[in-house]
Write a protein that holds these residues in place. Structure first.
Motif, short mmCIF file in Angstrom:
data_model
loop_
_atom_site.label_atom_id
_atom_site.label_comp_id
_atom_site.label_asym_id
_atom_site.label_seq_id
_atom_site.Cartn_x
_atom_site.Cartn_y
_atom_site.Cartn_z
N ARG A 314 2.60 6.88 1.86
CA ARG A 314 4.08 7.21 1.95
C ARG A 314 4.77 7.00 0.55
N ASP A 315 4.33 5.76 -0.02
CA ASP A 315 4.83 5.51 -1.54
C ASP A 315 4.57 6.71 -2.72
N GLY A 316 3.86 7.79 -2.13
CA GLY A 316 3.43 8.71 -3.31
C GLY A 316 2.21 8.31 -4.24
N CYS A 317 1.61 7.48 -3.81
CA CYS A 317 0.50 6.98 -4.63
C CYS A 317 -0.84 7.93 -4.34
N GLY A 318 -1.70 8.34 -5.28
CA GLY A 318 -2.61 9.05 -5.25
C GLY A 318 -3.85 8.49 -5.12
N PHE A 319 -5.01 9.19 -4.52
CA PHE A 319 -6.43 8.82 -4.24
C PHE A 319 -7.28 9.69 -4.68
N ARG A 320 -8.27 8.95 -5.70
CA ARG A 320 -9.40 9.84 -5.89
C ARG A 320 -10.74 9.18 -5.22
N PHE A 321 -11.39 9.99 -4.46
CA PHE A 321 -12.54 9.32 -3.74
C PHE A 321 -13.96 9.82 -4.50
N GLN A 322 -15.03 9.27 -4.31
CA GLN A 322 -16.37 9.58 -4.80
C GLN A 322 -16.25 9.85 -6.23
N ALA A 323 -15.41 8.82 -6.73
CA ALA A 323 -15.15 8.69 -8.33
C ALA A 323 -15.59 7.52 -9.02
N ALA A 324 -16.75 7.14 -9.36
CA ALA A 324 -17.32 5.92 -9.87
C ALA A 324 -16.92 5.88 -11.28
N PRO A 325 -16.23 4.87 -11.73
CA PRO A 325 -16.22 4.45 -13.06
C PRO A 325 -17.02 4.24 -13.91
#
Ligand SMILES: Cc1cc2nc3c(=O)[nH]c(=O)nc-3n(C[C@H](O)[C@H](O)[C@H](O)COP(=O)(O)OP(=O)(O)OC[C@H]3O[C@@H](n4cnc5c(N)ncnc54)[C@H](O)[C@@H]3O)c2cc1C
Ligand code: SF4
Length: 410
Positions: A314-325
């Protein structure tokens, strides 16, 4: 690009960090209290780790007895004020409310709890008294919810209590860590003051290095030191400018005017637990143009509570899944410019100018705790591995009973 200070106005920042669950009006509280079915063997009470008699405190609100209601709450839970604001009620009392089974909204237990406890805080009502002096002494290490819950109960039993705290202020993570839009430090400190007023001696700025030493001076020791600092990623680039751990970021935000906490324009938060959510939402609310969770596993694996995830969306944050730094990429001048990740599709760099690391806290290895010693008691995050305020409060109260039993009956 280097970190940039937030560009939002002070008014906007105040609005962004206003209480996410504002207090009920008196009329609304009465209406809500009268919706309660006052269940026998109430599941909400069973679901609460401090077993507050929820129907009893709600009934007292319904009859206009806010003082009596707060007494029921705080008798069971010395941190009833902060729990009312920060408990994950969806998985505790409100999640257990029988109205859920009827596809109705559960009773707003936390907001009713806040209604009653705010009343005593605002009117500076003293609900508890110290017990008659017993001549016995207890040292408490850590002035967080666990240590201070233990302290309050021990004072009510009449034992002399000295609390040692490393930081300059008491309250533990309530003062330094809980998301600003849930619990502000001044509320946390007012709640703590109520406990200190029972005659607890508080020594701040003192880091205990030896429990054994305390045992030579005190009849018992309670250890409530919480968890340690955020774990390191262990990847190249972690020490670049613009890389910060979540606890340091949040603590700065909670102890300074909002505009003084630096936030990047493009923020990446590594991790997907509740602390990561707190970090990403607060970065966004400080004015970051983008704030993105980067997580090595999938959406369904996120350890955060579902409602926290919803809040971040709701705050407009993004999500990147399956992304290993794999590493933090430098801009060539010693500052972070991106996070290189490995994804099922291949390698890529997620551009950013600030990286917040939120992959969990380690244990406090620096203090040896003789857990098997008969005069040493342990509770809160350092005993349960990291839970909630309400668990720390429950364990502090429980330990006080055990200490009292030992001091009384040997
Ligand atoms: C970012 C974050 C957000 C959270 N949000 C929520 C939430 O929304 N709701 C919720 O219910 N829970 C939340 N929690 C969990 C909650 O804050 C903890 O479970 C709770 O604070 C644990 O209490 P404690 O007393 O065990 O430890 P702490 O609160 O960590 O207190 C321990 C205290 O001991 C002191 N100390 C440590 N070592 C020493 C020493 N050697 N000598 C003297 N003093 C020492 C520390 O300085 C600290 O003040 C959150 C936790 C984090 C990290
Ligand atoms: S302390 Fe937390 S879990 Fe317990 S009744 Fe209150 S809000 Fe619910």
């Amino acid at each position: 690009m280097r970190e940039q200070p937030a560009v939002l106005s002070d008014d906007q920042l105040e609005r962004n960090f206003a209480d996410i669950a504002p207090p009920l009006t008196n009329d609304y509280a009465l209406l809500e209290a009268n919706k309660c079915l006052f269940c026998h063997d109430a599941p909400c009470t069973l679901a609460c780790p401090t077993h507050i008699d929820v129907p009893a405190f709600i009934k007292k609100i319904a009859s206009g007895n806010l003082r009596g209601s707060a007494r029921v709450i705080l008798e069971a839970n010395p941190f009833g004020h902060s729990c009312a604001r920060a408990c994950p009620v969806e998985v505790l009392c409100e999640g257990a409310c029988v109205l859920n089974d009827r596809d109705e909204q559960p009773i707003k237990i936390a907001l009713l709890q806040r209604h009653a406890t705010d009343y005593v805080l605002e009117h500076k009502l003293k609900l508890f008294e110290p017990g008659a002096p017993t001549g016995r002494t207890v040292a408490i290490v850590g002035a967080g919810p666990a240590g201070l819950s233990c302290a309050r109960e021990l004072r009510r039993f009449g034992h002399a209590v000295t609390v040692f705290e490393s930081k300059s202020q008491p309250g533990g993570l309530n003062t330094y860590g809980i998301a600003e839009y849930k619990l502000k430090a001044d509320v946390a400190l007012a709640e703590v003051q109520d406990i200190l007023d029972l005659g607890v001696e508080l020594r701040t700025g003192v880091t205990v290095e030896s429990i054994e030493e305390l045992l030579t001076e005190y009849d018992a020791v309670f250890v409530g030191v919480g968890l340690g600092s955020t774990k390191r990623l262990g990847i190249p680039g972690e020490d670049l400018t613009g890389v910060i751990d979540a606890l340091t970021f949040i603590e700065h935000l909670k102890t300074h005017p909002y505009r003084d906490t630096k936030v990047g324009q493009r923020v990446v938060v590594i991790g997907a637990g509740n602390t990561a959510i707190d970090a990403v939402t607060q970065a966004k609310r400080l004015g970051a143009a983008t704030a993105t969770i980067v997580y090595r596993r999938g959406e369904a694996d996120m350890p955060c509570y579902h409602y926290e995830y919803e809040l971040a969306k709701r705050d407009g944050c993004g999500f990147r899944f399956q992304a290993a730094p794999q590493r933090i990429v430098s801009n060539g001048n010693g500052a972070a410019a991106g996070v290189a990740v490995r994804t099922p599709q291949g390698n890529e760099v997620i551009p950013c100018d600030m990286v917040i690391v939120a992959i969990g806290q380690g244990e406090r290895d620096e203090l040896a705790i003789p857990r098997d010693h008969p005069k040493v008691f342990v509770g809160g995050d350092c005993a349960n591995g990291g839970a909630e305020i309400v668990n720390a409060a429950a364990e502090g109260v429980q330990a006080a009973k055990q200490i009292h039993e030992r001091l009384t009956n040997g």
